[in-house]
Design a protein around this motif. Sequence first.
Motif, mmCIF file in Angstrom:
data_model
loop_
_atom_site.group_PDB
_atom_site.id
_atom_site.type_symbol
_atom_site.label_atom_id
_atom_site.label_comp_id
_atom_site.label_asym_id
_atom_site.label_seq_id
_atom_site.Cartn_x
_atom_site.Cartn_y
_atom_site.Cartn_z
ATOM 1 N N ARG A 55 -12.385 46.341 93.469
ATOM 2 C CA ARG A 55 -12.177 45.803 94.815
ATOM 3 C C ARG A 55 -12.010 46.944 95.818
ATOM 4 N N THR A 85 -10.917 46.246 102.969
ATOM 5 C CA THR A 85 -11.745 46.456 104.172
ATOM 6 C C THR A 85 -10.959 46.204 105.467
ATOM 7 N N TYR A 109 -10.138 41.951 100.876
ATOM 8 C CA TYR A 109 -10.938 42.678 99.880
ATOM 9 C C TYR A 109 -12.380 42.221 99.867
ATOM 10 N N GLU A 110 -13.260 43.131 99.460
ATOM 11 C CA GLU A 110 -14.555 42.694 98.946
ATOM 12 C C GLU A 110 -14.637 43.178 97.504
ATOM 13 N N THR A 111 -15.339 42.413 96.683
ATOM 14 C CA THR A 111 -15.381 42.711 95.254
ATOM 15 C C THR A 111 -16.763 43.225 94.870
ATOM 16 N N LEU A 112 -16.772 44.280 94.086
ATOM 17 C CA LEU A 112 -18.038 44.844 93.596
ATOM 18 C C LEU A 112 -18.041 44.782 92.075
ATOM 19 N N TYR A 116 -21.143 51.672 94.315
ATOM 20 C CA TYR A 116 -19.732 51.723 94.724
ATOM 21 C C TYR A 116 -19.504 52.873 95.721
ATOM 22 N N ARG A 120 -21.171 52.132 99.091
ATOM 23 C CA ARG A 120 -20.426 51.142 99.877
ATOM 24 C C ARG A 120 -19.198 51.790 100.538
#
Length: 429
Positions: free
Chosen positions: A341, A344, A370-373, A396, A399
């Motif tokens: 995560r 952001t 959060y954004e999840t990768l 990752y 980003r």
Amino acid sequence: MANVAVIGAQWGDEGKGKVVDWLASRADVVVRFQGGHNAGHTLVVGNQTYKLSLLPSGLVREKLGIIGNGVVVDPWALLAEIARVQAQGLSVTPGTLRLAENAPLILPLHGALDRAREAARGDAKIGTTGRGIGPAYEDKVARRAIRACDLAEPATLSAKLDELLLHHNTLLRGLGAETFEKAALLEQLLALAPQILPFVEPVWERLDELRRAGKRILFEGAQAVMLDVDHGTYPFVTSSNTVAATAASGAGVGPGVVGFVLGIAKAYCTRVGAGPFPTELNDEVGQTLGDRGSEFGTVTGRRRRCGWFDAALVRQAVKVGGIDGLALTKLDVLDGFAALRLGTGYRIDGKIFRHLPAAPGAQAAAAPIYETLEGWSGSTRGARSWAELPAQAIKYVRRIEELVEAPVTLLSTSPERDDTIMVRDPFQD
Ligand code: GDP
Ligand code: IMO
Ligand code: MG
């Protein structure tokens, strides 16, 4: 030819020492410009591990080291550290180490006051290193500090000790701590003087000569932007400015000399000591990060708090710190996670923020967005080229570059000096 400044972009312990050691092969001189022996920089070279607090990390590569006027220097700690690294085979002499004549000294009373105040704060304590950093900077600003040059003037020392002890003994007494005797302190300082004075000089003049001779200067920051006394999570900060602008005033050069600013960030996030940490993980994931990353303080031995990479925080550090490029370290610690995560922004009292506001109440209430990768199954440990990285690991990193609005200039994939991927040479920028 650009010079380079290395600063921390989170709450410290990002791996600045490793990066400075790596970059020092390209530099002629390494300069410390703020902080003191609250810093702990670990360098791993083959089967040797060096732990440095005050000594510039370039000494391991036998590069000239300079301790600038912006550093608060505990002379006993300095001598002990010199003895320690000499026992490891490094040479530290007045030929390889210079100390600014106008650097303020940390005396035993500073550590005593630091610890007494922390004890008095109880649950509200900052979690300082207890090494007297804050009280020493306070004395500098209050114009009563004893500085390196004073060691050459016994009469000055004696007069300054009177003023210093009046202030400190009053405070120490009020806090119920032991007070200090002038005669003993004066004797200790005079005994120390012949060991310290050979290192002391106006370092600004040497830096000016080096600069005019086209030599490359590497400025080594300690702590990090979120511990900066102005820009950090105040009052849970250290007592110096850690941003790159300080490299100029803390060494005695103009702002144009500083050059490329390399911000160091872990691929996740840690903090020692108290204070807000929105992306902190008090669960198994945090535990795993701490275990895999060996997250124990170099100076304090305390376990570091761990959490996800906070891109909003690092973006803020990029802006206020003047960061031109990032060195992303400890990517290997994220190997094997199914999902990762990235913070952001924050939700605070129902409102959305892209930055961490300055008010303590808002900082404490900040809930990360959060954004999840997707994670990666392969290993990044020890990778020395971009081609060795799993595709998801590259995603990752890319980003992170987008979110923090700065390019990744270096990647570090293990504690070992050479396990480093250079994307761009900061000295060539
Ligand atoms: P500094 O204060 O910023 O110099 O960082 P510290 O030396 O206090 O803490 C960083 C720790 O991480 C040290 O133990 C380093 O040896 C280690 N380290 C640095 N880079 C890497 C990396 O890329 N991967 C791993 N696993 N460890 C690293
Ligand atoms: P390096 O250079 C991490 C933290 C302390 C405390 C706060 C104030 O290794 O990254 P101080 O003793 O400076 O008054 O403590 O700052 N702190 C650090 N945390 N790394 C450091 O240095 C630190 N130096 C100070 O834990 O929270
Ligand atoms: Mg450290």
